[in-house]
Every structure is written in structure tokens, then in C-alpha cells.
Design a protein around this motif. Structure first.
Motif, PDB file in Angstrom:
ATOM      1  N   ALA A 149       0.821  -1.209   0.000  1.00 16.82           N
ATOM      2  CA  ALA A 149       0.000   0.000   0.000  1.00 16.82           C
ATOM      3  C   ALA A 149       0.857   1.262   0.000  1.00 16.82           C
ATOM      4  O   ALA A 149       0.505   2.261  -0.634  1.00 16.82           O
ATOM      5  N   ALA A 152       2.125   1.611  -3.580  1.00 15.62           N
ATOM      6  CA  ALA A 152       1.048   1.919  -4.523  1.00 15.62           C
ATOM      7  C   ALA A 152       0.343   3.225  -4.197  1.00 15.62           C
ATOM      8  O   ALA A 152      -0.499   3.673  -4.977  1.00 15.62           O
ATOM      9  N   CYS A 153       0.685   3.849  -3.054  1.00 17.75           N
ATOM     10  CA  CYS A 153       0.025   5.094  -2.620  1.00 17.75           C
ATOM     11  C   CYS A 153      -1.485   4.898  -2.541  1.00 17.75           C
ATOM     12  O   CYS A 153      -2.268   5.679  -3.092  1.00 17.75           O
ATOM     13  N   GLU A 154      -1.898   3.827  -1.838  1.00 24.72           N
ATOM     14  CA  GLU A 154      -3.314   3.519  -1.665  1.00 24.72           C
ATOM     15  C   GLU A 154      -3.708   3.704  -0.208  1.00 24.72           C
ATOM     16  O   GLU A 154      -3.019   3.233   0.703  1.00 24.72           O
ATOM     17  N   GLU A 155      -4.812   4.391   0.004  1.00 22.42           N
ATOM     18  CA  GLU A 155      -5.301   4.638   1.351  1.00 22.42           C
ATOM     19  C   GLU A 155      -5.703   3.316   2.009  1.00 22.42           C
ATOM     20  O   GLU A 155      -6.223   2.412   1.359  1.00 22.42           O
ATOM     21  N   GLN A 176      -3.317   7.513   4.986  1.00 17.87           N
ATOM     22  CA  GLN A 176      -2.535   7.453   3.754  1.00 17.87           C
ATOM     23  C   GLN A 176      -1.128   7.002   4.140  1.00 17.87           C
ATOM     24  O   GLN A 176      -0.360   7.786   4.710  1.00 17.87           O
ATOM     25  N   ASN A 213      -8.499  -1.840  -0.269  1.00  9.96           N
ATOM     26  CA  ASN A 213      -7.855  -0.566   0.026  1.00  9.96           C
ATOM     27  C   ASN A 213      -8.677   0.579  -0.545  1.00  9.96           C
ATOM     28  O   ASN A 213      -9.509   0.395  -1.440  1.00  9.96           O
ATOM     29  N   PRO A 215      -8.860   4.804  -2.047  1.00 10.58           N
ATOM     30  CA  PRO A 215      -8.364   5.445  -3.263  1.00 10.58           C
ATOM     31  C   PRO A 215      -6.877   5.762  -3.185  1.00 10.58           C
ATOM     32  O   PRO A 215      -6.268   5.757  -2.111  1.00 10.58           O
ATOM     33  N   ARG A 216      -6.305   6.038  -4.352  1.00 12.26           N
ATOM     34  CA  ARG A 216      -4.903   6.445  -4.404  1.00 12.26           C
ATOM     35  C   ARG A 216      -4.765   7.888  -3.921  1.00 12.26           C
ATOM     36  O   ARG A 216      -5.735   8.657  -3.938  1.00 12.26           O
TER      37      ARG A 216
END
Length: 323
Positions: A149, A152-155, A176, A213, A215-216
Motif C-alpha cells: 500500500a 502503490a500510494c493507496e489509502e 494514507q 484498500n 483510493p490512491r
């Protein structure tokens, strides 16, 4: 003769593999020149590496050559001496990370050590690497999910088992994720909380992820730009990596008795005594920290530290006469 030829071929294969591992693309002619053989021999050696499980891709064209790609299986690996020592040290450290890989790391270390020459085994055995601390066990799959995560920069959404948590169910937390850090044997996730609009630090062993997960997001930079410094500051209760309460004292002890316990504090000789500049998250904690030296303390400053010693003295006096 056949044995000698086989030995020569094996040595050349190891040299070829070592060259392919340190550079992305190798022209066939340059490989042949480095190995002192013909390009036809290089082609045969590449075929032998493929039979051993190495995925060597042939690049066509006038400047064509060979490239070592990632395969579907783990083939034998080749390390130079410094890499082998570095790998052994990393495996020893991994045993104490609490990442659930202790047994696998110990077996990998034993495998590496077994095939090393005696001079390298002696170097490794001489390195007494002790983990900073052995914290709670964290599931490896959780660490992988957190790390994925972050990249991937996923919340993330998760339940958090914090101390003193009310018995009534709470909604999942959102964060985040920016960094996954190990400190003193514990794993921490450092991230930005959209709800609180501030940075937060969570212990991984207390997290239970919700799926999927969120959103980005666009990555942010932690205050100060250094996650290790940021985390250290948070543990000190400060926005910067410095104790919020700092004082200067003279301890009635020689420097040799104080230095082993000074840590990152400033300690210097003052005649037969020791001048010490240190800090803590509160004035009461700083007074108690200095009292542990079991020696007379002369407070140089600030006045808040003197007041803290006075309060500590009154509390100690009441404790001494309590039933």
C-alpha cells in the motif's frame, strides 16, 4: 583431461553469471573478450545457464547481446565476498525484527555460512549483531500488505487495538501510508490521517486491515524530510528530534561512571564530577531520570528543573511515610 575441461567450464560459467548480474545488457563480443573465448562458446555457456534455471534473454541486432531477466523460480545465486558478508549480517538482524521470518532467516543464514570459505565464516562469526529489541510478533502477510500500500500510494482502512480503547465498536480508521519502519523490534506505519489532517504513527501489531484498500493519494513529505528523525521526535513528544524539556546539571560522579548511561546526551568532565546536558518529555520525567544516578545533583538550569526536583522531593517524602 575431461575433468580439467569441466572445471574450466564451471569456472567460466560462474564468471559469466557474475558479469550478467552486475550489468543489465552485455554485447556478446564484449562477453567473449572478457572471458577469453569465442562468441560461439558464450552462446553455449548461456544455454547452460538457461538449463540451470537462469532466464537469459538474447538481444538481437548489430549491438545485440544478453540480458539476465527475472524468472519464475529462484535459481542459484552468486555473491562476491562483501555481498556474502552483508547478506549474513542482514539475516542475523532479520532474526530479531519481529516480522515472522525468524526461522526462515536462521535457515538461510546457516545455508549461506555452510558454503563460505573459512576466512569469510570467521568474519561473519566475529560480527556479534544483536537486535535493538524483540517486539511483538507481526504477521508477515500484514507487513507485505502495508508495504504494498505504501508503494502503490493507496489509502488504508483498518481497526486499531489501542490501549484504553472503549468497548463500543469504533468505525475503521483511515490513513494514507507513507513509511513502514522498524524501531527497537517493533514495526510502525507512518502516515497522514485525512480525518485529523495530521501525521500519525501506528503499531503494526495492533492493526487489522479492512479490504479493499481505499483510493490512491499523492505522496507527502514527512516533516523534516527524514522518517527516522520524525519517528524519533514523536517518541520524544516533540515536533523536532529534540526533547521538549532540557536541562543542565552537574552530577557528583566521575565521567567514567556517567558516560555509559549518557546515550546521546552531552556529558563532559568537570573536575572530579560530570557536567550533563540531557532531556525528557516532561520536567518531572527529567528530574526522575537524573535521580536514577543515585548521586548529588547541582542544577545549572533552567528553574523549571529545580521546581521539578522540589515536587519530586515532596512526593518521595509522602511515599516514605505512607502505610
Amino acid at each position: 583431461m575431461p575433468i580439467a575441461a569441466s572445471t574450466t567450464t564451471s569456472g567460466r560459467l560462474l564468471s559469466l553469471l557474475s558479469m550478467l548480474q552486475v550489468r543489465r545488457d552485455w554485447p556478446g563480443g564484449l562477453l567473449a573478450e572478457r572471458l577469453g573465448v569465442s562468441e560461439r562458446t558464450v552462446r553455449r555457456d548461456v544455454d547452460r545457464l538457461r538449463e540451470l534455471g537462469y532466464l537469459v534473454h538474447a538481444v538481437k541486432g548489430p549491438d545485440g547481446g544478453y540480458r539476465l531477466e527475472a524468472g519464475s523460480q529462484v535459481p542459484p545465486l552468486l555473491f562476491d565476498e562483501d555481498q556474502a558478508v552483508a547478506l549474513a549480517v542482514a539475516l542475523r538482524i532479520a532474526v530479531g525484527t519481529g516480522a515472522g521470518i525468524e526461522e526462515a532467516a536462521a535457515r538461510a543464514l546457516a545455508t549461506v555460512r555452510q558454503v563460505l570459505p573459512s576466512r569469510l565464516r570467521q568474519r561473519i562469526d566475529a560480527l556479534e549483531v544483536e537486535p535493538a529489541g524483540r517486539g511483538p510478533q507481526v504477521d508477515t502477510e500484514l507487513l507485505v500488505a502495508l508495504s504494498t500500500a505504501v508503494r502503490a500510494c493507496e489509502e488504508l482502512r483498518f481497526d486499531y487495538d489501542a490501549p484504553g480503547r472503549p468497548s463500543t465498536p469504533e468505525p475503521p480508521r483511515r490513513v494514507q501510508p507513507h513509511h513502514l519502519v522498524v524501531r527497537a523490534g517493533r514495526w510502525y506505519l507512518v502516515g497522514w490521517s485525512p480525518e485529523r489532517e495530521d501525521w500519525r504513527t501506528y503499531r503494526a501489531d495492533r492493526m487489522t486491515l479492512r479490504t479493499p484498500n481505499g483510493p490512491r493519494f499523492r505522496p507527502r513529505e514527512v516533516p523534516g524530510g527524514d522518517v527516522a528523525e520524525f519517528l524519533s521526535a514523536r517518541f520524544k513528544g516533540s515536533d523536532t528530534n529534540a526533547w521538549p524539556c532540557r536541562g543542565e546539571v552537574i552530577l557528583d560522579l566521575p565521567l567514567a561512571d556517567v558516560a555509559p548511561f549518557a546515550g546521546g546526551d552531552t556529558a563532559e568532565e568537570d573536575g572530579t564530577r560530570t557536567r550533563l546536558v540531557t532531556g525528557a518529555w516532561s520536567w518531572a520525567a527529567l528530574a526522575a531520570k537524573l535521580a536514577r544516578f543515585d548521586a548529588d545533583v547541582e542544577v545549572i538550569g533552567p528553574p523549571a528543573l529545580r521546581d521539578a526536583f522540589a515536587d519530586l522531593s515532596r512526593r518521595a517524602a509522602r511515599a516514605a511515610v505512607s502505610p
